[in-house]
Design an enzyme around this catalytic site. Sequence first.
Site, PDB file in Angstrom:
ATOM      1  N   ALA A 127      47.263  44.934  36.601  1.00  0.00           N
ATOM      2  CA  ALA A 127      48.862  45.042  37.144  1.00  0.00           C
ATOM      3  C   ALA A 127      48.363  46.137  38.314  1.00  0.00           C
ATOM      4  O   ALA A 127      49.587  46.447  38.747  1.00  0.00           O
ATOM      5  CB  ALA A 127      49.653  45.652  35.952  1.00  0.00           C
ATOM      6  N   LEU A 129      47.292  49.053  37.955  1.00  0.00           N
ATOM      7  CA  LEU A 129      47.403  50.548  37.631  1.00  0.00           C
ATOM      8  C   LEU A 129      45.938  50.940  37.150  1.00  0.00           C
ATOM      9  O   LEU A 129      46.232  51.922  36.493  1.00  0.00           O
ATOM     10  CB  LEU A 129      48.306  50.369  36.398  1.00  0.00           C
ATOM     11  CG  LEU A 129      49.721  49.995  36.846  1.00  0.00           C
ATOM     12  CD1 LEU A 129      50.744  50.027  35.526  1.00  0.00           C
ATOM     13  CD2 LEU A 129      50.410  50.605  37.891  1.00  0.00           C
ATOM     14  N   ASP A 176      40.696  55.616  42.376  1.00  0.00           N
ATOM     15  CA  ASP A 176      41.067  55.328  40.955  1.00  0.00           C
ATOM     16  C   ASP A 176      40.545  56.395  39.998  1.00  0.00           C
ATOM     17  O   ASP A 176      41.132  56.954  38.945  1.00  0.00           O
ATOM     18  CB  ASP A 176      40.535  54.008  40.474  1.00  0.00           C
ATOM     19  CG  ASP A 176      41.620  52.960  41.587  1.00  0.00           C
ATOM     20  OD1 ASP A 176      42.378  53.406  42.086  1.00  0.00           O
ATOM     21  OD2 ASP A 176      40.984  51.716  41.339  1.00  0.00           O
ATOM     22  N   TYR A 228      39.465  41.281  48.218  1.00  0.00           N
ATOM     23  CA  TYR A 228      39.288  42.726  48.192  1.00  0.00           C
ATOM     24  C   TYR A 228      37.925  42.824  49.007  1.00  0.00           C
ATOM     25  O   TYR A 228      37.899  43.585  50.078  1.00  0.00           O
ATOM     26  CB  TYR A 228      39.362  43.283  46.809  1.00  0.00           C
ATOM     27  CG  TYR A 228      39.160  44.709  46.798  1.00  0.00           C
ATOM     28  CD1 TYR A 228      40.278  45.877  46.675  1.00  0.00           C
ATOM     29  CD2 TYR A 228      37.965  45.490  47.012  1.00  0.00           C
ATOM     30  CE1 TYR A 228      40.154  47.001  46.547  1.00  0.00           C
ATOM     31  CE2 TYR A 228      37.906  46.811  46.957  1.00  0.00           C
ATOM     32  CZ  TYR A 228      38.970  47.584  46.863  1.00  0.00           C
ATOM     33  OH  TYR A 228      38.948  49.040  46.808  1.00  0.00           O
TER      34      TYR A 228
END
Length: 386
Positions: A127, A129, A176, A228
């Site tokens: 997601a 997150l 992250d 990416y």
Amino acid sequence: MNINNSLDWLAEEFRRRFETEPEGIWSAPGRVNLIGEHTDYNGGFVLPFAIDRRTRVAVRARTDRKVQVASTFNGSSPATADIDDVGPGTVSGWSAYPLGVVWSMREAGVNFGGFDMLIDSSVPVGAGLSSSAAIECAVAVAINDLAGAGLSRTKLALIGQRAENEVVGAPTGIMDQSASLLGQDGSAVFIDCRSYGSELVPLDLAGSDLVLQIIDTKVSHSHATGGYAARRASCERGASDLRVDSLRDVTASDLDRAAEQLDEETFRRVRHVVTENERVQQTVEVLRTQGPAAIGELLDQSHVSMRDDFEISCPELDLAVETARHNGAIGARMTGGGFGGSAIALTPVDQVDAVRTAVLSGFEQVGWTTPDIFEVQPADGAHRAR
């Protein structure tokens, strides 16, 4: 389920699976990136915050240099390995995240004899997150504590990043793991990804009668494959062609020259990173001087840049953002690495239901999978929970 009940449940599940007591439970949050996308691996600025969705690991140390890692989201037998055999190319699937940290901690000189571990998580996978960093950071703080290594939070973030880069194979930056380790309740974390310096920035959503809605489009993505890596390579090519160490060294005043030197696609990739770095710094200043209600336009600009210059959005993300904005959100953007995942919508409390209803209706009208919409608040970073 409240926090104490969830910890009790995880401890009981550990006992059932490993027939012994856990020595402790450690917890690390996922993160939302408020603004600053694909700037981290370019030595730039990011502004994430840790969220109140977490990964928890119950752990018991071993002395035979074996690790056994099980998860509540995978009912199969635990992934088992010898500490000395774990490394790049030796593991795959979900277990690459915790076992990658095992390797990275060993490479950092941390000595430990092994462990049994059970992982449980409320961070949605795919997601945007950072469910992966939540696992890595929970494992890292657990090993750090059990081994008495005393490593700093910045060092643990680098260990998690190396695990993801070299064992998982995803070319992610430091953001992250830093957000998961450094976050605090009521704050965002402003990170300089070149120096690894960080500082907390006030993010009092409740005090401004705002919420941050997460719109999980259910379009899954993977950082280890596809776009990416291509975007990162494009940024590196742009920096090389412009003769700078990284795109951090390029400013808005350099863009006219860059347009003449670079091919059209590479220039757009570079322009996104340069302008996104500026937007992050502007957002920090606005949060400090005016508060979160004044950052909506910067969020909107960020999404347009990711959609048009970096080309990492998708139709589902664009619909979520546009619908939220037209139905009461003061700013919205996709968040995370792109190609799927989630959008965020900064929304007044009295407009939350209107945004939710409109987004759900919009997805239903075009026949797409129903998105998951929920609210998050800034939360504390990784720590021992029990």
